[in-house]
Scaffold this motif. Structure first.
Motif, PDB file in Angstrom:
ATOM      1  N   GLY A  58      -8.020  14.992   0.387  1.00  0.00           N
ATOM      2  CA  GLY A  58      -6.742  14.528   0.928  1.00  0.00           C
ATOM      3  C   GLY A  58      -5.961  13.610   0.005  1.00  0.00           C
ATOM      4  N   ILE A  59      -6.448  13.422  -1.222  1.00  0.00           N
ATOM      5  CA  ILE A  59      -5.740  12.560  -2.169  1.00  0.00           C
ATOM      6  C   ILE A  59      -4.535  13.311  -2.743  1.00  0.00           C
ATOM      7  N   THR A  60      -3.354  12.819  -2.432  1.00  0.00           N
ATOM      8  CA  THR A  60      -2.112  13.333  -3.001  1.00  0.00           C
ATOM      9  C   THR A  60      -1.396  12.158  -3.670  1.00  0.00           C
ATOM     10  N   ASP A  61      -0.246  12.413  -4.275  1.00  0.00           N
ATOM     11  CA  ASP A  61       0.501  11.310  -4.893  1.00  0.00           C
ATOM     12  C   ASP A  61       0.801  10.215  -3.865  1.00  0.00           C
ATOM     13  N   GLU A  62       1.126  10.641  -2.645  1.00  0.00           N
ATOM     14  CA  GLU A  62       1.526   9.674  -1.613  1.00  0.00           C
ATOM     15  C   GLU A  62       0.331   8.919  -1.042  1.00  0.00           C
ATOM     16  N   THR A  63      -0.745   9.623  -0.697  1.00  0.00           N
ATOM     17  CA  THR A  63      -1.913   8.935  -0.145  1.00  0.00           C
ATOM     18  C   THR A  63      -2.573   8.060  -1.211  1.00  0.00           C
ATOM     19  N   PHE A  64      -2.490   8.487  -2.463  1.00  0.00           N
ATOM     20  CA  PHE A  64      -3.021   7.666  -3.554  1.00  0.00           C
ATOM     21  C   PHE A  64      -2.250   6.359  -3.660  1.00  0.00           C
ATOM     22  N   THR A  65      -0.927   6.439  -3.581  1.00  0.00           N
ATOM     23  CA  THR A  65      -0.095   5.232  -3.702  1.00  0.00           C
ATOM     24  C   THR A  65      -0.396   4.245  -2.591  1.00  0.00           C
ATOM     25  N   VAL A  66      -0.494   4.755  -1.367  1.00  0.00           N
ATOM     26  CA  VAL A  66      -0.763   3.874  -0.221  1.00  0.00           C
ATOM     27  C   VAL A  66      -2.144   3.229  -0.333  1.00  0.00           C
ATOM     28  N   SER A  67      -3.153   4.020  -0.669  1.00  0.00           N
ATOM     29  CA  SER A  67      -4.520   3.486  -0.746  1.00  0.00           C
ATOM     30  C   SER A  67      -4.709   2.587  -1.965  1.00  0.00           C
ATOM     31  N   ALA A  68      -4.057   2.921  -3.071  1.00  0.00           N
ATOM     32  CA  ALA A  68      -4.224   2.126  -4.292  1.00  0.00           C
ATOM     33  C   ALA A  68      -3.573   0.759  -4.176  1.00  0.00           C
ATOM     34  N   THR A  69      -2.527   0.660  -3.379  1.00  0.00           N
ATOM     35  CA  THR A  69      -1.821  -0.615  -3.245  1.00  0.00           C
ATOM     36  C   THR A  69      -2.348  -1.461  -2.088  1.00  0.00           C
ATOM     37  N   LYS A  70      -3.264  -0.924  -1.310  1.00  0.00           N
ATOM     38  CA  LYS A  70      -3.851  -1.697  -0.212  1.00  0.00           C
ATOM     39  C   LYS A  70      -4.813  -2.742  -0.773  1.00  0.00           C
ATOM     40  N   LYS A  71      -4.712  -3.931  -0.288  1.00  0.00           N
ATOM     41  CA  LYS A  71      -5.565  -5.008  -0.768  1.00  0.00           C
ATOM     42  C   LYS A  71      -6.985  -4.860  -0.217  1.00  0.00           C
ATOM     43  N   GLY A  72      -7.951  -5.240  -1.027  1.00  0.00           N
ATOM     44  CA  GLY A  72      -9.339  -5.225  -0.580  1.00  0.00           C
ATOM     45  C   GLY A  72      -9.997  -3.870  -0.754  1.00  0.00           C
ATOM     46  N   THR A  73     -11.220  -3.780  -0.254  1.00  0.00           N
ATOM     47  CA  THR A  73     -12.008  -2.553  -0.356  1.00  0.00           C
ATOM     48  C   THR A  73     -11.537  -1.524   0.671  1.00  0.00           C
ATOM     49  N   LEU A  74     -11.485  -0.290   0.264  1.00  0.00           N
ATOM     50  CA  LEU A  74     -11.094   0.788   1.169  1.00  0.00           C
ATOM     51  C   LEU A  74     -12.332   1.306   1.885  1.00  0.00           C
ATOM     52  N   THR A  75     -12.259   1.403   3.193  1.00  0.00           N
ATOM     53  CA  THR A  75     -13.387   1.909   3.963  1.00  0.00           C
ATOM     54  C   THR A  75     -13.262   3.423   4.156  1.00  0.00           C
ATOM     55  N   THR A  76     -14.370   4.030   4.478  1.00  0.00           N
ATOM     56  CA  THR A  76     -14.371   5.474   4.728  1.00  0.00           C
ATOM     57  C   THR A  76     -13.482   5.816   5.922  1.00  0.00           C
ATOM     58  N   GLY A  77     -13.566   5.011   6.976  1.00  0.00           N
ATOM     59  CA  GLY A  77     -12.741   5.244   8.158  1.00  0.00           C
ATOM     60  C   GLY A  77     -11.262   5.200   7.830  1.00  0.00           C
ATOM     61  N   TYR A  78     -10.853   4.238   7.021  1.00  0.00           N
ATOM     62  CA  TYR A  78      -9.448   4.107   6.640  1.00  0.00           C
ATOM     63  C   TYR A  78      -8.984   5.342   5.865  1.00  0.00           C
ATOM     64  N   MET A  79      -9.794   5.787   4.914  1.00  0.00           N
ATOM     65  CA  MET A  79      -9.424   6.943   4.104  1.00  0.00           C
ATOM     66  C   MET A  79      -9.344   8.210   4.949  1.00  0.00           C
ATOM     67  N   PHE A  80     -10.267   8.359   5.899  1.00  0.00           N
ATOM     68  CA  PHE A  80     -10.220   9.524   6.784  1.00  0.00           C
ATOM     69  C   PHE A  80      -8.937   9.519   7.617  1.00  0.00           C
ATOM     70  N   GLY A  81      -8.584   8.369   8.163  1.00  0.00           N
ATOM     71  CA  GLY A  81      -7.374   8.271   8.975  1.00  0.00           C
ATOM     72  C   GLY A  81      -6.120   8.552   8.170  1.00  0.00           C
ATOM     73  N   LEU A  82      -6.039   7.951   6.974  1.00  0.00           N
ATOM     74  CA  LEU A  82      -4.876   8.123   6.103  1.00  0.00           C
ATOM     75  C   LEU A  82      -4.687   9.589   5.700  1.00  0.00           C
ATOM     76  N   CYS A  83      -5.777  10.209   5.280  1.00  0.00           N
ATOM     77  CA  CYS A  83      -5.689  11.592   4.799  1.00  0.00           C
ATOM     78  C   CYS A  83      -5.512  12.594   5.941  1.00  0.00           C
ATOM     79  N   LEU A  84      -6.118  12.309   7.089  1.00  0.00           N
ATOM     80  CA  LEU A  84      -6.047  13.246   8.214  1.00  0.00           C
ATOM     81  C   LEU A  84      -4.629  13.409   8.732  1.00  0.00           C
ATOM     82  N   ILE A  85      -3.925  12.305   8.935  1.00  0.00           N
ATOM     83  CA  ILE A  85      -2.573  12.408   9.490  1.00  0.00           C
ATOM     84  C   ILE A  85      -1.616  13.043   8.484  1.00  0.00           C
ATOM     85  N   SER A  86      -1.815  12.770   7.206  1.00  0.00           N
ATOM     86  CA  SER A  86      -0.970  13.368   6.174  1.00  0.00           C
ATOM     87  C   SER A  86      -1.221  14.868   6.079  1.00  0.00           C
TER      88      SER A  86
END
Length: 234
Positions: free
Chosen positions: A112-140
């Motif tokens: 689910g990594i695209t230019d847009e999901t990469f930008t959102v996740s890369a700019t998020k502060k702190g460690t990215l959790t698996t749950g967060y990545m699943f939610g971000l990529c699923l809706i996109s």
């Protein structure tokens, strides 16, 4: 145990919320892709399946243009590989920020990594959790797939003349993407110009259309990076 489950659910919801803007932004692009897929000659099943399996906007639009001119499967796959090779770097970068987890889970949301999901996740502060990545990529991902089908179905309501005319929109879209980029970077301008020249020469030399595009892309990329890229570094 309850606290862990609650935290995972909360991270997943946070990911969904973060991806809402991406999902909304994908809507018109996916609708247009579905419509153009119809005018290119794909069936509803083929258009939606492409979005399910590929999930890459620019790559899918390029694929439509290559299909429209009768390019072979191998040339299409090779061209899209070159276009999407940046995803290797994006995934490697995100891997430095995500929490440790099983490889199969990482593989699922890496898709689910695209230019847009990469930008959102890369700019998020702190460690990215698996749950967060699943939610971000699923809706996109869901937005892209659903609206691809919606665009295809909506295209059936348009008059035949307009449907045929929409094939021109594919090339107009590429011009629209090229001009702003060319204004910002002379490298893009030289790259597009060289690729057009090489493709014209190879076409006149009666190279297969697909291979003419592949060779022109590789040659122009190497030349521009070698001369302009080195000059920028120096």
């Amino acid at each position: 145990m309850e606290a862990i489950v609650t935290k995972n659910d909360s991270d997943f919801v946070d990911g969904l919320k973060a991806g809402v803007s991406i999902a909304v932004g994908y809507m018109p692009v996916a609708l247009t892709f579905g419509l153009l897929a119809r005018t290119t000659g794909l069936t509803l099943y083929e258009a939606v399946l492409m979005s399910i399996l590929v999930f890459a906007g620019a790559a899918q639009y390029i694929t439509l243009s290559l299909i429209a001119i009768g390019t072979g499967a191998f040339e299409i796959i090779f061209t899209i590989f070159i276009v999407n090779i940046r995803h290797l770097l994006m995934s490697a970068s995100i891997n430095e920020k995500v929490e440790a987890d099983t490889p199969w889970k990482k593989a699922v949301y890496a898709f689910g990594i695209t230019d847009e999901t990469f930008t959102v996740s890369a700019t998020k502060k702190g460690t990215l959790t698996t749950g967060y990545m699943f939610g971000l990529c699923l809706i996109s991902y869901s937005s892209w797939v659903i609206f691809t089908g919606g665009g295809y179905i909506a295209g059936a309501t348009l008059p035949e003349v307009i449907q045929q005319g929409m094939s021109v929109a594919l090339y107009a879209m590429f011009v629209g993407l090229l001009i702003p980029s060319a204004k910002k970077s002379r490298k893009v301008l030289f790259l597009a110009g060289l690729a057009a020249i090489f493709n014209s020469i190879l076409t006149l030399a009666q190279f297969p259309t697909g291979w003419a595009i592949v060779i022109a892309t590789l040659l122009s990329s190497i030349i521009v990076e070698w001369f302009i890229g080195r000059g920028t570094n120096e």
